[in-house]
Design a protein around this motif. Sequence first.
Motif, PDB file in Angstrom:
ATOM      1  N   LEU A 156       0.829  -1.203   0.000  1.00  0.00           N
ATOM      2  CA  LEU A 156       0.000   0.000   0.000  1.00  0.00           C
ATOM      3  C   LEU A 156       0.866   1.258   0.000  1.00  0.00           C
ATOM      4  CD1 LEU A 156      -2.709  -1.129   2.575  1.00  0.00           C
ATOM      5  CD2 LEU A 156      -3.080  -0.715   0.143  1.00  0.00           C
ATOM      6  N   GLY A 157       1.957   1.219   0.742  1.00  0.00           N
ATOM      7  CA  GLY A 157       2.873   2.361   0.746  1.00  0.00           C
ATOM      8  C   GLY A 157       3.512   2.588  -0.610  1.00  0.00           C
ATOM      9  N   ALA A 158       3.692   1.513  -1.375  1.00  0.00           N
ATOM     10  CA  ALA A 158       4.254   1.636  -2.714  1.00  0.00           C
ATOM     11  C   ALA A 158       3.287   2.289  -3.686  1.00  0.00           C
ATOM     12  CB  ALA A 158       4.653   0.259  -3.242  1.00  0.00           C
ATOM     13  N   ASN A 159       2.044   2.405  -3.292  1.00  0.00           N
ATOM     14  CA  ASN A 159       1.022   3.014  -4.148  1.00  0.00           C
ATOM     15  C   ASN A 159       1.011   4.534  -4.030  1.00  0.00           C
ATOM     16  OD1 ASN A 159      -0.767   2.003  -6.076  1.00  0.00           O
ATOM     17  ND2 ASN A 159      -2.543   2.429  -4.808  1.00  0.00           N
ATOM     18  N   ARG A 160       2.027   5.085  -3.392  1.00  0.00           N
ATOM     19  CA  ARG A 160       2.090   6.530  -3.178  1.00  0.00           C
ATOM     20  C   ARG A 160       2.207   7.263  -4.514  1.00  0.00           C
ATOM     21  NH1 ARG A 160       8.295   6.916  -0.841  1.00  0.00           N
ATOM     22  NH2 ARG A 160       9.340   6.569  -2.840  1.00  0.00           N
ATOM     23  N   PRO A 161       1.668   8.489  -4.607  1.00  0.00           N
ATOM     24  CA  PRO A 161       1.755   9.252  -5.859  1.00  0.00           C
ATOM     25  C   PRO A 161       3.167   9.734  -6.127  1.00  0.00           C
ATOM     26  CG  PRO A 161       0.740  10.563  -4.132  1.00  0.00           C
ATOM     27  CD  PRO A 161       0.890   9.177  -3.577  1.00  0.00           C
ATOM     28  N   ALA A 162       3.456   9.946  -7.401  1.00  0.00           N
ATOM     29  CA  ALA A 162       4.800  10.390  -7.782  1.00  0.00           C
ATOM     30  C   ALA A 162       5.047  11.839  -7.380  1.00  0.00           C
ATOM     31  CB  ALA A 162       4.999  10.216  -9.293  1.00  0.00           C
ATOM     32  N   ALA A 163       4.018  12.681  -7.462  1.00  0.00           N
ATOM     33  CA  ALA A 163       4.173  14.097  -7.136  1.00  0.00           C
ATOM     34  C   ALA A 163       4.305  14.291  -5.631  1.00  0.00           C
ATOM     35  CB  ALA A 163       2.989  14.885  -7.674  1.00  0.00           C
ATOM     36  N   MET A 164       5.319  15.016  -5.215  1.00  0.00           N
ATOM     37  CA  MET A 164       5.543  15.249  -3.794  1.00  0.00           C
ATOM     38  C   MET A 164       4.380  15.999  -3.163  1.00  0.00           C
ATOM     39  SD  MET A 164       8.371  13.807  -2.919  1.00  0.00           S
ATOM     40  CE  MET A 164       8.624  14.587  -1.344  1.00  0.00           C
ATOM     41  N   ALA A 165       3.728  16.872  -3.930  1.00  0.00           N
ATOM     42  CA  ALA A 165       2.631  17.671  -3.387  1.00  0.00           C
ATOM     43  C   ALA A 165       1.438  16.814  -2.990  1.00  0.00           C
ATOM     44  CB  ALA A 165       2.197  18.722  -4.406  1.00  0.00           C
ATOM     45  N   ASP A 166       1.300  15.642  -3.606  1.00  0.00           N
ATOM     46  CA  ASP A 166       0.157  14.768  -3.326  1.00  0.00           C
ATOM     47  C   ASP A 166       0.442  13.761  -2.219  1.00  0.00           C
ATOM     48  OD1 ASP A 166      -1.219  16.050  -5.349  1.00  0.00           O
ATOM     49  OD2 ASP A 166      -0.556  14.625  -6.884  1.00  0.00           O
ATOM     50  N   ARG A 167       1.681  13.690  -1.750  1.00  0.00           N
ATOM     51  CA  ARG A 167       2.043  12.642  -0.799  1.00  0.00           C
ATOM     52  C   ARG A 167       1.528  12.908   0.609  1.00  0.00           C
ATOM     53  NH1 ARG A 167       8.135  10.496  -2.394  1.00  0.00           N
ATOM     54  NH2 ARG A 167       7.598   9.889  -4.551  1.00  0.00           N
ATOM     55  N   LEU A 168       1.334  14.183   0.952  1.00  0.00           N
ATOM     56  CA  LEU A 168       0.822  14.490   2.285  1.00  0.00           C
ATOM     57  C   LEU A 168      -0.565  13.882   2.468  1.00  0.00           C
ATOM     58  CD1 LEU A 168       0.933  15.921   4.992  1.00  0.00           C
ATOM     59  CD2 LEU A 168       0.069  17.995   3.863  1.00  0.00           C
ATOM     60  N   GLY A 169      -1.455  14.104   1.490  1.00  0.00           N
ATOM     61  CA  GLY A 169      -2.788  13.518   1.564  1.00  0.00           C
ATOM     62  C   GLY A 169      -2.759  12.008   1.537  1.00  0.00           C
ATOM     63  N   PHE A 170      -1.818  11.448   0.750  1.00  0.00           N
ATOM     64  CA  PHE A 170      -1.705   9.985   0.666  1.00  0.00           C
ATOM     65  C   PHE A 170      -1.325   9.396   2.021  1.00  0.00           C
ATOM     66  CE2 PHE A 170       1.253   6.404   0.328  1.00  0.00           C
ATOM     67  CZ  PHE A 170       0.438   5.456  -0.275  1.00  0.00           C
ATOM     68  N   TYR A 171      -0.250   9.905   2.611  1.00  0.00           N
ATOM     69  CA  TYR A 171       0.201   9.352   3.885  1.00  0.00           C
ATOM     70  C   TYR A 171      -0.787   9.634   5.007  1.00  0.00           C
ATOM     71  CZ  TYR A 171       4.733   7.902   2.097  1.00  0.00           C
ATOM     72  OH  TYR A 171       5.729   7.259   1.404  1.00  0.00           O
ATOM     73  N   LEU A 172      -1.494  10.745   4.927  1.00  0.00           N
ATOM     74  CA  LEU A 172      -2.534  11.014   5.913  1.00  0.00           C
ATOM     75  C   LEU A 172      -3.642   9.967   5.811  1.00  0.00           C
ATOM     76  CD1 LEU A 172      -3.835  12.792   8.079  1.00  0.00           C
ATOM     77  CD2 LEU A 172      -4.831  14.180   6.234  1.00  0.00           C
ATOM     78  N   GLY A 173      -4.065   9.649   4.585  1.00  0.00           N
ATOM     79  CA  GLY A 173      -5.130   8.664   4.390  1.00  0.00           C
ATOM     80  C   GLY A 173      -4.743   7.280   4.856  1.00  0.00           C
ATOM     81  N   VAL A 174      -3.553   6.805   4.454  1.00  0.00           N
ATOM     82  CA  VAL A 174      -3.149   5.440   4.822  1.00  0.00           C
ATOM     83  C   VAL A 174      -2.825   5.343   6.308  1.00  0.00           C
ATOM     84  CG1 VAL A 174      -2.345   4.897   2.486  1.00  0.00           C
ATOM     85  CG2 VAL A 174      -0.731   5.858   4.144  1.00  0.00           C
ATOM     86  N   SER A 175      -2.305   6.411   6.897  1.00  0.00           N
ATOM     87  CA  SER A 175      -1.999   6.392   8.332  1.00  0.00           C
ATOM     88  C   SER A 175      -3.279   6.340   9.157  1.00  0.00           C
ATOM     89  CB  SER A 175      -1.168   7.614   8.719  1.00  0.00           C
ATOM     90  OG  SER A 175       0.071   7.622   8.038  1.00  0.00           O
ATOM     91  N   LEU A 176      -4.277   7.107   8.763  1.00  0.00           N
ATOM     92  CA  LEU A 176      -5.559   7.052   9.455  1.00  0.00           C
ATOM     93  C   LEU A 176      -6.190   5.670   9.332  1.00  0.00           C
ATOM     94  CD1 LEU A 176      -7.172  10.516   8.572  1.00  0.00           C
ATOM     95  CD2 LEU A 176      -6.306   9.753  10.797  1.00  0.00           C
ATOM     96  N   ALA A 177      -6.030   5.044   8.165  1.00  0.00           N
ATOM     97  CA  ALA A 177      -6.557   3.688   7.985  1.00  0.00           C
ATOM     98  C   ALA A 177      -5.872   2.713   8.931  1.00  0.00           C
ATOM     99  CB  ALA A 177      -6.372   3.246   6.534  1.00  0.00           C
TER     100      ALA A 177
END
Length: 236
Positions: A156-177
């Motif tokens: 799931l962590g490997a599914n992170r977006p390539a753009a650095m600007a989008d990673r904050l929302g990604f890690y916030l979502g997976v961490s909350l999960a």
Amino acid sequence: MNVDSTIQQFLLALSGLISIVNPIGGALIFAQVTGAYSHAERVELSRRIGVYAALVMLGALWAGTPVLNFFGVSLGALRIAGGLVVMSSAWTQLNRPEAREARKQAEASGTGGLPPPPSPEGRPEATAAALSEIAFFPLTLPFTTGPGTIAVAITLGANRPAAMADRLGFYLGVSLAALCVAFAVALVYGSADRVVALIGPVRARVAGRLFAFLLLCVGTQILVTGIHDVFGPFAR
């Protein structure tokens, strides 16, 4: 930060992690292997397991992909391999739930079984230390968050977006999960007696199969993303 993307990543990670951890099925085995402990001790164990499970999942989500990238594993290859691992685990759970239950039973019991509960006249510090020790091993690792859960979290962590600007929302979502799954583990394990009385092994197995199918879908999606990453440039 894209709120819709964060919610999407939260739901994807939640479905994947809750499916592989399966707190309901784990609670049935937890109730068996901790039957000699008092209700208060089992509640304390469940809380500690929830905290440890959160740390394991968050560590795999945040650090798993960078560590593998350090060793030269590309993101596309990681997604393909991780998707296949997740799909394989889900397929086994879907078709042979009894084998997984037997393995979980062995993991929770350990080679020599859990140590006997502390004596009532023992010091409180010794009781807390004993509970903390068995809460991490074997009840958190490998019983609750074993190699399968770690593999799913890394994938799931490997599914992170390539753009650095989008990673904050990604890690916030997976961490909350991950935190939601850990909270569910603590809650369901703490009420293991009620879960056993309410659900029973047959209904828990049915729920496990539903979770397994959901996990199979998550693994397929990650695999498709990895294939697109690797072979997409050749199709242009």
